[in-house]
Write an enzyme that holds these catalytic residues in place. Structure first.
Site, PDB file in Angstrom:
ATOM      1  N   LYS A  42       0.495  -1.798   0.003  1.00  0.00           N
ATOM      2  CA  LYS A  42       0.274  -0.067   0.030  1.00  0.00           C
ATOM      3  C   LYS A  42       1.070   1.397  -0.346  1.00  0.00           C
ATOM      4  CE  LYS A  42      -3.526  -0.729  -0.441  1.00  0.00           C
ATOM      5  NZ  LYS A  42      -3.682  -1.951  -1.825  1.00  0.00           N
ATOM      6  N   HIS A 102       6.911  -7.287  -2.592  1.00  0.00           N
ATOM      7  CA  HIS A 102       6.132  -6.886  -1.453  1.00  0.00           C
ATOM      8  C   HIS A 102       7.284  -7.291  -0.111  1.00  0.00           C
ATOM      9  CE1 HIS A 102       3.031  -4.950  -2.643  1.00  0.00           C
ATOM     10  NE2 HIS A 102       1.936  -5.660  -2.397  1.00  0.00           N
ATOM     11  N   SER A 158      -4.021   2.976   4.734  1.00  0.00           N
ATOM     12  CA  SER A 158      -4.619   2.028   3.068  1.00  0.00           C
ATOM     13  C   SER A 158      -4.293   0.866   3.865  1.00  0.00           C
ATOM     14  CB  SER A 158      -3.093   2.661   2.425  1.00  0.00           C
ATOM     15  OG  SER A 158      -3.578   1.920   0.836  1.00  0.00           O
TER      16      SER A 158
HETATM   17  S1  PPS Z   1      -0.731  -2.718  -3.407  1.00  0.00           S
HETATM   18  O1  PPS Z   1      -2.287  -3.736  -2.803  1.00  0.00           O
HETATM   19  O2  PPS Z   1       0.709  -3.351  -1.839  1.00  0.00           O
HETATM   20  O3  PPS Z   1      -0.163  -3.355  -4.444  1.00  0.00           O
HETATM   21  O4  PPS Z   1      -1.483  -1.581  -3.265  1.00  0.00           O
HETATM   22  P1  PPS Z   1      -0.403  -0.008  -3.509  1.00  0.00           P
HETATM   23  O5  PPS Z   1      -0.863   0.174  -5.460  1.00  0.00           O
HETATM   24  O6  PPS Z   1       1.196  -0.319  -2.973  1.00  0.00           O
HETATM   25  O7  PPS Z   1      -0.886   1.414  -2.698  1.00  0.00           O
HETATM   26  C1  PPS Z   1      -2.781   1.565  -2.978  1.00  0.00           C
HETATM   27  C2  PPS Z   1      -2.386   2.819  -2.859  1.00  0.00           C
HETATM   28  O8  PPS Z   1      -2.012   3.538  -3.432  1.00  0.00           O
HETATM   29  C3  PPS Z   1      -2.955   4.669  -4.413  1.00  0.00           C
HETATM   30  N1  PPS Z   1      -2.919   4.396  -5.384  1.00  0.00           N
HETATM   31  C4  PPS Z   1      -2.361   6.131  -5.628  1.00  0.00           C
HETATM   32  N2  PPS Z   1      -2.456   7.569  -4.968  1.00  0.00           N
HETATM   33  C5  PPS Z   1      -2.011   8.234  -5.796  1.00  0.00           C
HETATM   34  N3  PPS Z   1      -2.311   8.261  -7.585  1.00  0.00           N
HETATM   35  C6  PPS Z   1      -2.243   7.472  -7.489  1.00  0.00           C
HETATM   36  N4  PPS Z   1      -1.881   7.359  -9.554  1.00  0.00           N
HETATM   37  C7  PPS Z   1      -2.326   6.109  -7.365  1.00  0.00           C
HETATM   38  N5  PPS Z   1      -2.402   4.747  -7.689  1.00  0.00           N
HETATM   39  C8  PPS Z   1      -2.455   4.459  -6.463  1.00  0.00           C
HETATM   40  C9  PPS Z   1      -4.504   4.060  -3.632  1.00  0.00           C
HETATM   41  O9  PPS Z   1      -5.356   4.716  -3.396  1.00  0.00           O
HETATM   42  C10 PPS Z   1      -3.961   3.463  -2.224  1.00  0.00           C
HETATM   43  O10 PPS Z   1      -3.835   4.244  -1.626  1.00  0.00           O
HETATM   44  P2  PPS Z   1      -5.155   4.470  -0.246  1.00  0.00           P
HETATM   45  O11 PPS Z   1      -4.507   5.078   0.741  1.00  0.00           O
HETATM   46  O12 PPS Z   1      -5.776   3.332   0.153  1.00  0.00           O
HETATM   47  O13 PPS Z   1      -6.020   5.431  -1.120  1.00  0.00           O
END
Ligand code: PPS
Length: 309
Positions: free
Chosen positions: A61, A122, A152
């Site tokens: 996340k 991860h 998150s």
């Molecule tokens: S995972 O399941 O571990 O692969 O998730 P990961 O992609 O690492 O993290 C998901 C969080 O990243 C946010 N996210 C973004 N934030 C800003 N801009 C963009 N383009 C974007 N894409 C994904 C996503 O909303 C999750 O964060 P939270 O705080 O829950 O919204």
């Protein structure tokens, strides 16, 4: 995706629906991992990348999907259609993931792809297959401040029905602080890669920097990948990878994962995408307790995290 049938990823999950449970975690060298991953860990450790493969490593996340999308677009000169060829985990397989058959594992998907591949993990630094460093693969690490990262993860653990039950928020904070969530301690994770970043030529990025100035960070990734794209293409990539664009992109928003695994009626995968959402979740007392513990664990690390912009 099995050998004999040409199932899509979603269909394969549907077919495995009777085997989908909240899988317990088992420690691997002290790091709690989903039991299916732990039981297959020898094969994961033995994975031998090609020197052209790129590793994208994160604590869950922290901005993995965002970075996977940026990298794929950079490698395709900003071609949006090319990057809609398949869902994220097919375009950029998740190294260690193991699921009930016929869902392909990360290793199954990687076997079918020719290098150069964009590989997600991860795993904490010490569990990454050593082949990545022996082959001098490039690696990008994205770190996100602990409080937002945990918020998150809390929502994700509610909607991802293969993760252990998160339980109530108050208890979840303590599990996070004790490093009991899947993939272990956030503190050890961010420090592990930070300490190795120079020796292993790891590009260490921050989610908060990407929010603050996405163009600057996309260009940083471009240079690290030895690419040189025009300003127009960079601007296009920034536009295609805003939170809003990715939330609307069916190949990046994880709606291709059936509800029996990701129940997005509980919480969207693309949930909020902000810096500072932790303020809506921590009470002042929880924040103070968290900060005191954080100071102890992080005092010698000197990693420039920001919890607000
Ligand atoms: S995972 O399941 O571990 O692969 O998730 P990961 O992609 O690492 O993290 C998901 C969080 O990243 C946010 N996210 C973004 N934030 C800003 N801009 C963009 N383009 C974007 N894409 C994904 C996503 O909303 C999750 O964060 P939270 O705080 O829950 O919204």
């Amino acid at each position: 995706m099995s050998e004999d049938k040409d199932l899509s990823y979603g269909e394969a999950i549907q077919e495995a629906s009777n085997s989908i449970i909240r899988f317990p975690v088992i420690p691997v060298k002290g790091v709690p991992l989903m039991n299916l991953i732990a039981n297959n860990f020898d094969a994961v450790s033995a994975f031998c990348p090609d020197s052209s493969d790129l590793l994208i490593a994160t604590y869950p996340k922290a901005g993995t999907t965002w970075t996977q999308e940026i990298v794929d677009l950079l490698l395709h000169n900003g071609d949006a259609e090319a990057c809609r060829r398949a869902p994220t985990p097919i375009r950029s397989p998740f190294l260690e993931i193991c699921s009930p058959p016929p869902i392909p594992s990360g290793l199954d998907l990687l076997k079918k792809q020719a290098p150069p591949r964009i590989i997600k993990t991860h795993l904490p630094f010490q569990l990454v297959p050593t082949g990545f460093w022996e082959k001098k693969c490039k690696a990008i690490y994205i770190a996100r401040n602990a409080k937002d990262n945990m918020v998150s993860y809390y929502y994700f653990d509610q909607m991802n029905l293969t993760q252990p039950e998160p339980g109530p928020w108050e208890g979840y904070i303590h599990k996070f602080m004790r490093g009991e969530l899947s993939w272990g301690s956030w503190y050890d994770h961010v420090k592990g890669y930070w300490e190795e970043r120079e020796k292993k030529n790891i590009l260490y990025l921050f989610y908060e920097d990407m929010k603050e100035n996405p163009k600057r960070e996309v260009e940083r990734i471009m240079r690290y990948l030895d690419l040189s794209l025009s300003d127009d293409v960079i601007r296009k990539i920034v536009e295609l990878t805003t939170f809003k664009s990715m939330k609307e992109n069916p190949m990046a928003n994880y709606t291709f994962i059936p509800k029996i695994v990701f129940d997005q009626s509980i919480s969207n995968f693309m949930r909020k995408g902000e810096v500072g959402d932790w303020k809506n979740h921590f009470t002042p007392e929880q924040s103070a307790e968290f900060d005191e513990d954080y100071e102890k664990k992080m005092k010698h690390a000197n990693i420039p995290f920001r919890t607000e912009l």
